[in-house]
Design a protein around this motif. Structure first.
Motif, PDB file in Angstrom:
ATOM      1  N   MET A  44      20.578 -23.336  28.381  1.00 47.15           N
ATOM      2  CA  MET A  44      20.129 -22.005  28.619  1.00 47.15           C
ATOM      3  C   MET A  44      18.743 -21.531  27.893  1.00 47.15           C
ATOM      4  N   ILE A  45      18.741 -22.020  26.447  1.00 51.90           N
ATOM      5  CA  ILE A  45      17.695 -21.764  25.974  1.00 51.90           C
ATOM      6  C   ILE A  45      16.381 -22.363  26.557  1.00 51.90           C
ATOM      7  N   GLY A  46      16.484 -23.712  27.061  1.00 48.26           N
ATOM      8  CA  GLY A  46      15.390 -24.451  27.702  1.00 48.26           C
ATOM      9  C   GLY A  46      14.999 -23.606  29.027  1.00 48.26           C
ATOM     10  N   PHE A  47      15.953 -23.314  29.757  1.00 44.77           N
ATOM     11  CA  PHE A  47      15.802 -22.616  30.971  1.00 44.77           C
ATOM     12  C   PHE A  47      15.286 -21.496  30.897  1.00 44.77           C
ATOM     13  N   PHE A  48      15.404 -20.471  29.882  1.00 43.76           N
ATOM     14  CA  PHE A  48      14.832 -19.273  29.670  1.00 43.76           C
ATOM     15  C   PHE A  48      13.477 -19.525  29.050  1.00 43.76           C
ATOM     16  N   SER A  49      13.105 -20.553  28.232  1.00 42.02           N
ATOM     17  CA  SER A  49      12.072 -20.741  27.540  1.00 42.02           C
ATOM     18  C   SER A  49      11.004 -20.983  28.720  1.00 42.02           C
ATOM     19  N   ILE A  50      11.286 -22.068  29.673  1.00 41.02           N
ATOM     20  CA  ILE A  50      10.634 -22.347  30.582  1.00 41.02           C
ATOM     21  C   ILE A  50      10.384 -21.533  31.895  1.00 41.02           C
ATOM     22  N   SER A  51      11.145 -20.656  32.080  1.00 46.06           N
ATOM     23  CA  SER A  51      11.003 -19.471  32.976  1.00 46.06           C
ATOM     24  C   SER A  51      10.063 -18.391  32.603  1.00 46.06           C
ATOM     25  N   ILE A  52      10.201 -17.995  31.227  1.00 45.78           N
ATOM     26  CA  ILE A  52       9.192 -17.074  30.726  1.00 45.78           C
ATOM     27  C   ILE A  52       7.651 -17.666  30.670  1.00 45.78           C
ATOM     28  N   LEU A  54       6.625 -20.137  32.594  1.00 42.80           N
ATOM     29  CA  LEU A  54       6.073 -19.993  34.157  1.00 42.80           C
ATOM     30  C   LEU A  54       5.634 -18.741  34.649  1.00 42.80           C
ATOM     31  N   ILE A  55       6.407 -17.606  34.168  1.00 42.58           N
ATOM     32  CA  ILE A  55       5.991 -16.169  34.644  1.00 42.58           C
ATOM     33  C   ILE A  55       4.711 -15.931  33.980  1.00 42.58           C
ATOM     34  N   ILE A  56       4.480 -16.113  32.756  1.00 48.35           N
ATOM     35  CA  ILE A  56       3.365 -16.060  32.305  1.00 48.35           C
ATOM     36  C   ILE A  56       2.120 -16.481  33.005  1.00 48.35           C
ATOM     37  N   LEU A  57       2.410 -17.934  33.244  1.00 50.60           N
ATOM     38  CA  LEU A  57       1.528 -18.759  33.915  1.00 50.60           C
ATOM     39  C   LEU A  57       1.093 -18.106  35.016  1.00 50.60           C
TER      40      LEU A  57
END
Length: 62
Positions: A44-52, A54-57
């Motif tokens: 969950m921590i990894g998923f949210f970190s990668i999602s954030i 990707l959203i920024i990029l």
């Protein structure tokens, strides 16, 4: 040290007797969690970190 664990009113004493001593979290050892729960937390921590990230990029490329 025993005096630190005494409840300061009857409601807290009742809660500790019924629910357990949830107010004393200092003795909780998070390293003793089941492996499945640890892996779920890491996922969950990894998923949210990668999602954030990707959203920024992706918002920068628009």
């Amino acid at each position: 040290m025993e005096e630190d664990n005494k409840p300061f009113n009857d409601a807290i004493d009742h809660f500790n007797k019924i629910e357990g001593n949830a107010a004393n979290l200092a003795k909780t050892d998070l390293r003793k969690l089941p492996k499945l729960l640890k892996f779920f937390g890491y996922f969950m921590i990894g998923f949210f970190s990668i999602s954030i990230l990707l959203i920024i990029l992706l918002s920068l490329f628009d």
